[in-house]
Design a protein around this motif. Structure first.
Motif, short mmCIF file in Angstrom:
data_model
loop_
_atom_site.label_atom_id
_atom_site.label_comp_id
_atom_site.label_asym_id
_atom_site.label_seq_id
_atom_site.Cartn_x
_atom_site.Cartn_y
_atom_site.Cartn_z
N SER A 46 64.58 -33.15 59.57
CA SER A 46 63.54 -32.80 58.62
C SER A 46 64.14 -31.99 57.48
CB SER A 46 62.45 -31.97 59.31
OG SER A 46 61.73 -32.75 60.22
N PHE A 97 61.66 -36.13 47.21
CA PHE A 97 61.00 -36.27 48.51
C PHE A 97 59.68 -35.51 48.49
CE2 PHE A 97 63.42 -32.36 48.72
CZ PHE A 97 62.57 -31.48 49.38
N GLN A 157 58.89 -34.71 54.90
CA GLN A 157 59.68 -35.90 55.18
C GLN A 157 61.04 -35.53 55.78
OE1 GLN A 157 59.39 -38.00 51.23
NE2 GLN A 157 58.55 -39.64 52.49
N GLY A 165 59.26 -41.09 56.42
CA GLY A 165 58.17 -40.45 57.13
C GLY A 165 56.96 -40.10 56.28
N LYS A 166 55.83 -39.92 56.98
CA LYS A 166 54.57 -39.57 56.33
C LYS A 166 54.00 -38.28 56.90
CE LYS A 166 53.41 -44.42 55.45
NZ LYS A 166 52.42 -45.52 55.65
N PRO A 200 64.23 -40.53 51.45
CA PRO A 200 63.54 -39.87 52.57
C PRO A 200 62.65 -40.84 53.35
CG PRO A 200 62.37 -39.44 50.54
CD PRO A 200 63.59 -40.23 50.16
N GLU A 250 55.07 -34.56 64.67
CA GLU A 250 56.44 -35.03 64.43
C GLU A 250 57.28 -34.59 65.63
OE1 GLU A 250 59.17 -36.32 60.99
OE2 GLU A 250 57.40 -37.02 62.09
#
Length: 226
Positions: free
Chosen positions: A60, A40, A44, A102-103, A100, A223
């Motif tokens: 997270s 990951f 992420q 997300g950015k 995983p 986030e």
């Protein structure tokens, strides 16, 4: 003569055994899992479920990209459905992980040259611990808002001049009050990039404060937990 057929039971690669449950406060703990098959980027998140249960939640990642274990930070929600079940997990129990996703993060080159302010409420500190552990030389300041100073999770891992604890219910933090109150009095370099993680009220308020200070939206990365 009867032929015996051997059935081999295989555990799906998305299942991991709990290696450690690390208690941080009465309500908050971390789950340590094997990381052998899991790659990951810092920042992420994963989808975490319990073997045999139909629900899952997103968390997270709390550990660094090169750490020996995969780790997530969990705060038990009173009368909740899922977190009390996580609280009861023991070493050897199976959890299911997908991701995983997300950015919410940065490229290694940016981490080496950029200037960052991390703004977190409660367990929203999780991706920032991952970033700091992944990029030990990163130029950062971490502003962490909690109710009680005991919620300064793994505080000793951060340099004392880089970690600002804002505690609203006691006076044992760096600043007594909400982190948004502290943020209003801060001055930042124009090239700073901000990363915000936590509850939506904090993030919306912090966005307005940073906007009033003249920072552009592309300098602010968010986030939202809830």
């Amino acid at each position: 003569m009867m032929n015996l057929i051997r059935h081999e039971i295989k555990i799906d690669e998305s299942f991991y055994k709990v290696e450690e449950v690390r208690q941080l406060t009465n309500e908050t703990f971390s789950l340590k899992l094997p990381k052998a098959r899991f790659a990951f980027k810092a920042g992420q998140h994963i989808s975490l479920g319990i073997h045999g249960d139909y629900q899952s939640r997103e968390y997270s990642i709390y550990s660094g990209a090169d750490d020996e274990n995969l780790e997530v930070l969990v705060k038990e929600v009173q009368n909740g459905y899922f977190t009390p079940k996580l609280r009861k997990l023991k070493v050897g129990d199976l959890v299911e992980i997908h991701g995983p996703f997300g950015k919410f993060g940065m490229e290694p080159k940016d981490a080496e040259t950029g200037k960052f302010v991390f703004i977190a409420s409660g367990t929203g500190i999780a991706p920032f611990r991952s970033m700091v552990r992944t990029y030990p030389e990163i130029d950062y300041t971490l502003i962490h808002g909690v109710r009680h100073s005991e919620e300064a999770y793994d505080r000793n891992e951060y340099a004392t001049d880089r970690y600002i604890l804002c505690s609203s219910r006691d006076k044992k933090g760096t600043y007594h009050g909400r982190l948004t109150g502290y943020l209003k009095g801060c001055t930042f370099s124009p090239e700073t990039h901000f990363y915000l993680c936590g509850n939506s009220d904090m993030i919306f308020d912090a966005l307005e404060i940073l906007k009033d200070k003249g920072f552009e939206r592309d300098q602010i990365h968010c986030e939202v937990y809830f």
